[in-house]
Design an enzyme around this catalytic site. Structure first.
Site, PDB file in Angstrom:
ATOM      1  N   TYR A  35      -6.850 -34.029  -0.423  1.00  0.00           N
ATOM      2  CA  TYR A  35      -6.036 -34.274  -1.962  1.00  0.00           C
ATOM      3  C   TYR A  35      -4.376 -34.394  -1.583  1.00  0.00           C
ATOM      4  CZ  TYR A  35      -9.857 -33.894  -4.906  1.00  0.00           C
ATOM      5  OH  TYR A  35     -11.113 -34.320  -5.946  1.00  0.00           O
ATOM      6  N   LYS A  39     -13.644  -0.523 -10.706  1.00  0.00           N
ATOM      7  CA  LYS A  39     -13.281  -1.559 -12.007  1.00  0.00           C
ATOM      8  C   LYS A  39     -13.213  -2.853 -11.454  1.00  0.00           C
ATOM      9  CE  LYS A  39      -8.465  -0.865 -10.906  1.00  0.00           C
ATOM     10  NZ  LYS A  39      -7.072  -0.233 -11.177  1.00  0.00           N
ATOM     11  N   MET A  44     -12.242 -28.134  -4.947  1.00  0.00           N
ATOM     12  CA  MET A  44     -12.664 -27.132  -5.862  1.00  0.00           C
ATOM     13  C   MET A  44     -13.717 -26.663  -4.950  1.00  0.00           C
ATOM     14  SD  MET A  44     -14.585 -28.137  -9.513  1.00  0.00           S
ATOM     15  CE  MET A  44     -13.023 -28.530 -10.406  1.00  0.00           C
ATOM     16  N   ARG A  97       4.359   1.729 -16.979  1.00  0.00           N
ATOM     17  CA  ARG A  97       3.394   0.872 -17.394  1.00  0.00           C
ATOM     18  C   ARG A  97       2.710   1.821 -18.453  1.00  0.00           C
ATOM     19  NH1 ARG A  97      -0.826  -1.461 -13.066  1.00  0.00           N
ATOM     20  NH2 ARG A  97      -1.721   0.696 -13.219  1.00  0.00           N
TER      21      ARG A  97
HETATM   22  C1  PLP Z   1      -6.875   0.546  -9.910  1.00  0.00           C
HETATM   23  C2  PLP Z   1      -6.508   1.878  -9.958  1.00  0.00           C
HETATM   24  C3  PLP Z   1      -6.600   2.882  -8.959  1.00  0.00           C
HETATM   25  C4  PLP Z   1      -7.098   2.333  -7.686  1.00  0.00           C
HETATM   26  O1  PLP Z   1      -5.831   1.714  -7.017  1.00  0.00           O
HETATM   27  P1  PLP Z   1      -6.188   1.206  -5.166  1.00  0.00           P
HETATM   28  O2  PLP Z   1      -4.830   0.855  -5.005  1.00  0.00           O
HETATM   29  O3  PLP Z   1      -7.231   0.222  -5.298  1.00  0.00           O
HETATM   30  O4  PLP Z   1      -6.640   2.402  -4.559  1.00  0.00           O
HETATM   31  C5  PLP Z   1      -6.177   4.241  -9.149  1.00  0.00           C
HETATM   32  N1  PLP Z   1      -5.619   4.521 -10.464  1.00  0.00           N
HETATM   33  C6  PLP Z   1      -5.286   3.578 -11.377  1.00  0.00           C
HETATM   34  C7  PLP Z   1      -4.919   4.316 -12.882  1.00  0.00           C
HETATM   35  C8  PLP Z   1      -5.984   2.301 -11.500  1.00  0.00           C
HETATM   36  O5  PLP Z   1      -5.677   1.605 -12.081  1.00  0.00           O
END
Ligand code: PLP
Length: 355
Positions: A252, A29, A300, A124
């Protein structure tokens, strides 16, 4: 930015070695944690059992790029029409909230797999574990379940393996799901690395993300300690070298002051490239193999470094911001964040060179 496909495949084999009985959803992802989702998928096409993405849009990009095989969509369908898109693309969505149920009821299509997420303590996504049996009865004859109804959960504290919540969540998960038919999945990278999988509830599919890219997810650790290799190395050239007279300031806000005449280098890398703006003076970079400290505020498109330790440094030298020889976790720690954030925020304008 240089991308190392061999390191990516090596890291996946480390994940496999820590969970020998499990299949691997390689989590790609967020544009493959900043590495490029298509590049990551293509590099792992022969070694991962399937890929996990966050949303349908990411899954569509992968299918359009010709990536076949199992594809898990972690956030699952949001709109009614999403279920048909899942069917058309052969996706395995995650069901995690009551609000998804009416559209699923109306959907008559078939899916290669449907994963039910249980909230075992992170609060969550997911259904209360007590609902597992009810959902199973309700959905087992649904055409969407022809490919199987499977079970997953997510651990809140796996980066601290000794945290008591890990055991509590795994107990709740096993209790709710392991007696029901279907596959189980709960392990992110931290759970894989720390041995929670080896010693915990059965995990038919692990879901490693960050470890594939090199960082260790365990608090205060760095990937190489676990045999992981950085995949992404971010470099940028030195574009100016100058001497800052004693008492003068850099950047800066004039936040850094030269105690003595100091050779300073300007690096063509700034927060618009994804380098953290809040990285303080002292954050490490590497020039000609030497660690040099960042000085002054990150701009930047530029940042400055103290070249006192590398008198031979010249304009044109590549400076490593993180990657090989400088774990991203170390830079992240200095900047008060985590490697995940630095990797996923690298800007599109950084050229990716890799194999
Ligand atoms: C992003 C995610 C993972 C992977 O997590 P890592 O800590 O990057 O290994 C696994 N399961 C779910 C549901 C996630 O959202």
């Amino acid at each position: 930015m240089h991308l190392d496909g061999a390191a990516l495949r090596h890291n996946l084999s480390v994940a496999r070695g820590s969970a020998p009985g499990s299949k691997v959803w390689a989590v790609i992802k967020a544009d493959g944690y900043g590495h490029g989702m298509e590049w990551t998928a293509q590099s792992l096409a022969d070694t991962a059992d399937g890929f996990a993405v966050s949303c349908l849009e990411e899954a569509e990009v992968l299918r359009e790029a010709g990536i076949g095989g199992p594809l898990l969509v972690l956030q699952g369908p949001r709109r009614e029409s999403d279920w048909a898109r899942c069917e058309a693309l052969g996706l395995q969505p995650v069901l995690h909230d009551e609000a998804q149920l009416p559209a699923l009821d109306a959907f008559r299509g078939r899916l290669p797999g449907l994963w039910i997420k249980l909230d075992t303590g992170m609060h969550r996504l997911g259904f209360a574990p007590l609902k597992a049996q009810v959902l199973f009865e309700q959905l087992r004859r649904h055409p969407a379940a022809v490919g199987g109804l499977h079970w997953m959960t997510h651990l809140a504290c796996a980066d601290r393996p000794e945290h008591p919540q890990n055991r509590a969540q795994l107990d709740a998960f096993s209790h709710a799901a392991c007696e029901l038919p279907g596959l189980c999945s709960y392990a992110n990278s931290a759970a894989v690395i720390s041995g929670l999988v080896a010693g915990g509830a059965p995990c038919d599919w692990i879901r490693p993300g960050i470890m594939l890219y090199g960082p260790s997810p365990i608090e205060a650790e760095e990937g190489p300690e676990r045999g992981l290799q950085p995949v992404m190395t971010v470099t940028a050239p030195l574009i100016a070298v100058k001497t800052v007279p004693p008492g003068e300031h850099v950047g800066y806000g004039a936040t850094w002051t030269a105690r003595q005449a100091t050779r300073a280098g300007v690096v063509a890398m700034g927060y618009a490239d994804g380098y953290p703006r809040h990285a303080p003076s002292g954050t490490p970079v590497r020039v000609r193999g030497q660690v040099c400290p960042l000085i002054g505020r990150v701009s930047m498109d530029m940042l400055e470094v103290d070249l006192t330790g590398v008198p031979e440094a010249r304009v044109g030298d590549p400076v490593t911001l993180w990657g090989r020889d400088l774990p991203v976790e170390r830079v992240a720690r200095a900047a008060g964040t985590i490697g995940y954030e630095l990797l996923t925020r690298v800007a599109g304008r950084l050229q990716r060179v890799g194999g």
